[in-house]
Motif scaffolding. Structure first.
Motif, PDB file in Angstrom:
ATOM      1  N   ALA A   7      92.092  65.685  44.275  1.00  0.00           N
ATOM      2  CA  ALA A   7      90.817  65.495  43.579  1.00  0.00           C
ATOM      3  C   ALA A   7      90.834  64.148  42.882  1.00  0.00           C
ATOM      4  O   ALA A   7      91.880  63.629  42.485  1.00  0.00           O
ATOM      5  CB  ALA A   7      90.591  66.627  42.571  1.00  0.00           C
ATOM      6  N   MET A   8      89.663  63.564  42.748  1.00  0.00           N
ATOM      7  CA  MET A   8      89.522  62.300  42.026  1.00  0.00           C
ATOM      8  C   MET A   8      89.597  62.552  40.525  1.00  0.00           C
ATOM      9  O   MET A   8      89.118  63.583  40.057  1.00  0.00           O
ATOM     10  CB  MET A   8      88.192  61.645  42.391  1.00  0.00           C
ATOM     11  N   PRO A   9      90.189  61.666  39.749  1.00  0.00           N
ATOM     12  CA  PRO A   9      90.799  60.394  40.161  1.00  0.00           C
ATOM     13  C   PRO A   9      92.281  60.501  40.482  1.00  0.00           C
ATOM     14  O   PRO A   9      92.938  59.499  40.708  1.00  0.00           O
ATOM     15  CB  PRO A   9      90.585  59.533  38.917  1.00  0.00           C
ATOM     16  N   TRP A  10      92.801  61.751  40.505  1.00  0.00           N
ATOM     17  CA  TRP A  10      94.246  61.925  40.662  1.00  0.00           C
ATOM     18  C   TRP A  10      94.729  61.495  42.039  1.00  0.00           C
ATOM     19  O   TRP A  10      95.839  60.955  42.180  1.00  0.00           O
ATOM     20  CB  TRP A  10      94.624  63.378  40.390  1.00  0.00           C
ATOM     21  N   SER A  11      93.915  61.710  43.051  1.00  0.00           N
ATOM     22  CA  SER A  11      94.312  61.270  44.387  1.00  0.00           C
ATOM     23  C   SER A  11      94.466  59.748  44.449  1.00  0.00           C
ATOM     24  O   SER A  11      95.362  59.220  45.124  1.00  0.00           O
ATOM     25  CB  SER A  11      93.276  61.733  45.420  1.00  0.00           C
ATOM     26  N   GLU A  12      93.612  59.046  43.719  1.00  0.00           N
ATOM     27  CA  GLU A  12      93.719  57.589  43.670  1.00  0.00           C
ATOM     28  C   GLU A  12      94.996  57.161  42.951  1.00  0.00           C
ATOM     29  O   GLU A  12      95.649  56.195  43.351  1.00  0.00           O
ATOM     30  CB  GLU A  12      92.492  57.020  42.955  1.00  0.00           C
ATOM     31  N   TYR A  13      95.371  57.900  41.896  1.00  0.00           N
ATOM     32  CA  TYR A  13      96.599  57.564  41.164  1.00  0.00           C
ATOM     33  C   TYR A  13      97.829  57.746  42.054  1.00  0.00           C
ATOM     34  O   TYR A  13      98.716  56.884  42.093  1.00  0.00           O
ATOM     35  CB  TYR A  13      96.720  58.446  39.910  1.00  0.00           C
ATOM     36  N   TRP A  14      97.881  58.886  42.778  1.00  0.00           N
ATOM     37  CA  TRP A  14      99.013  59.123  43.675  1.00  0.00           C
ATOM     38  C   TRP A  14      99.058  58.090  44.795  1.00  0.00           C
ATOM     39  O   TRP A  14     100.128  57.571  45.138  1.00  0.00           O
ATOM     40  CB  TRP A  14      98.932  60.527  44.275  1.00  0.00           C
ATOM     41  N   SER A  15      97.911  57.781  45.346  1.00  0.00           N
ATOM     42  CA  SER A  15      97.853  56.801  46.439  1.00  0.00           C
ATOM     43  C   SER A  15      98.297  55.420  45.973  1.00  0.00           C
ATOM     44  O   SER A  15      99.058  54.726  46.663  1.00  0.00           O
ATOM     45  CB  SER A  15      96.431  56.742  46.999  1.00  0.00           C
ATOM     46  N   LYS A  16      97.844  55.025  44.789  1.00  0.00           N
ATOM     47  CA  LYS A  16      98.220  53.714  44.254  1.00  0.00           C
ATOM     48  C   LYS A  16      99.716  53.637  43.986  1.00  0.00           C
ATOM     49  O   LYS A  16     100.374  52.640  44.315  1.00  0.00           O
ATOM     50  CB  LYS A  16      97.450  53.459  42.962  1.00  0.00           C
ATOM     51  N   SER A  17     100.287  54.703  43.429  1.00  0.00           N
ATOM     52  CA  SER A  17     101.719  54.713  43.143  1.00  0.00           C
ATOM     53  C   SER A  17     102.540  54.668  44.425  1.00  0.00           C
ATOM     54  O   SER A  17     103.535  53.929  44.513  1.00  0.00           O
ATOM     55  CB  SER A  17     102.077  55.966  42.325  1.00  0.00           C
ATOM     56  N   LEU A  18     102.137  55.443  45.426  1.00  0.00           N
ATOM     57  CA  LEU A  18     102.868  55.439  46.691  1.00  0.00           C
ATOM     58  C   LEU A  18     102.785  54.080  47.382  1.00  0.00           C
ATOM     59  O   LEU A  18     103.769  53.586  47.947  1.00  0.00           O
ATOM     60  CB  LEU A  18     102.328  56.536  47.610  1.00  0.00           C
ATOM     61  N   THR A  19     101.607  53.457  47.335  1.00  0.00           N
ATOM     62  CA  THR A  19     101.444  52.145  47.958  1.00  0.00           C
ATOM     63  C   THR A  19     102.345  51.101  47.302  1.00  0.00           C
ATOM     64  O   THR A  19     103.031  50.316  47.983  1.00  0.00           O
ATOM     65  CB  THR A  19      99.977  51.697  47.858  1.00  0.00           C
ATOM     66  N   LEU A  20     102.384  51.091  45.977  1.00  0.00           N
ATOM     67  CA  LEU A  20     103.224  50.122  45.285  1.00  0.00           C
ATOM     68  C   LEU A  20     104.703  50.436  45.455  1.00  0.00           C
ATOM     69  O   LEU A  20     105.538  49.526  45.490  1.00  0.00           O
ATOM     70  CB  LEU A  20     102.856  50.094  43.799  1.00  0.00           C
TER      71      LEU A  20
END
Length: 292
Positions: free
Chosen positions: A70-83
């Motif tokens: 769910a937003m915005p948590w999915s964005e947080y997980w995605s950003k952390s994994l990308t970095l």
């Protein structure tokens, strides 16, 4: 007949005096107490660790119990994994740079493969490189040249890896079995052939294991370099701590821990396979035949 002053047969010898060791123990204890006193730590706050730490852990855990899709948590997980993937890429490239450059240098730093003056100079260069932290290399040398971003971090990790890998590899070269070397020398083989066929086969598995170990270290170091703008997951950590965004800090720390543990386990298995050989595990489980 026993003469005066002679020791009876079977009598235990006089134990050595413990005065010197006792004095050194007292002096060492006094130095430790003095050092602890000079630190100036607020020891009365030690108890707050057990009261404040659970509170911060609870704040960071709030982001972990939310729905990761769910937003915005999915964005947080995605950003952390990308970095975090970016940090892995930095660590891998830095390890490759360090491995390629340290491999020939290690032969120049080994006393059994290079002249003594060359060994002394090379070792001092490696010592200087090891003495400079990667974060200083990034700030002083790499960021002014390559700008902010993961390239500067990868180059800093690569240069920092040269010192450690060069030292460890040179020590492995110095510890080889001299039998194959002497055998090739007896046949009149050249220096290059001796290195190729007598030295390299002995040290290569251990050197590759050093490379993998350094890759694990670079993952942790790369997570810190982002704080100074050298790319990786450290860049977002600084922003989150400045903004006191504890929920996102918890997510980011979990990503770092999980990915690091997975990479460490895989790297440990690969190192064990390289050093022990492909049949080491099966050979260890086969019992020895019992003689009749």
């Amino acid at each position: 007949m026993r003469t005066p002053g002679s020791r009876a047969r079977g009598a235990r010898p006089t134990p050595p005096s413990k005065l010197r060791s006792t004095l050194w123990l007292i002096i060492s204890g006094a130095i430790v107490i003095w050092a602890v006193w000079q630190v100036g730590a607020r020891w009365e706050r030690v108890g707050q660790i057990f009261t404040e730490a659970p509170r911060y852990v609870g704040l960071m855990g709030q982001g972990l119990v939310e729905n990761p899709f769910a937003m915005p948590w999915s964005e947080y997980w995605s950003k952390s994994l990308t970095l975090m993937i970016e940090s892995l890429q930095m660590a891998w490239i830095g390890t490759l740079i360090g491995a390629v450059l340290s491999f020939p240098v290690s032969f120049l730093a080994a006393s059994n493969t290079a002249p003594r003056p060359v060994v002394l100079v090379t070792r001092q260069v490696l010592n200087i490189i090891r003495a400079v932290p990667e974060i200083v290399l990034a700030l002083v040398f790499m960021i002014p040249v390559f700008g902010f971003g993961p390239l500067a971090g990868a180059m800093a990790l690569g240069v920092g890896s040269i010192g450690t890998l060069g030292k460890l590899s040179s020590e492995a070269i110095e510890g080889i079995d001299t039998g194959p070397v002497e055998a090739l020398q007896a046949t009149g083989a050249s220096k290059v052939r001796i290195l190729r066929w007598a030295v390299l086969p002995q040290v290569l598995p251990e050197i590759v294991a050093f490379w993998l170990y350094r890759f694990e270290i670079n993952i942790r170091a790369g997570a810190i370099l982002g704080i100074v703008g050298a790319g990786g997951i450290g860049s977002i950590l600084k922003q989150l701590f400045d903004g006191r965004e504890w929920e996102r800090i918890g997510i980011t720390l979990v990503v770092i821990i999980v990915v690091t543990v997975i990479v460490d386990q895989i790297s440990a298995k690969v190192r064990e396979r390289i050093i022990s050989g492909p049949g080491a595990a099966s050979k260890a489980t086969i019992p020895e035949p019992v003689a009749d």
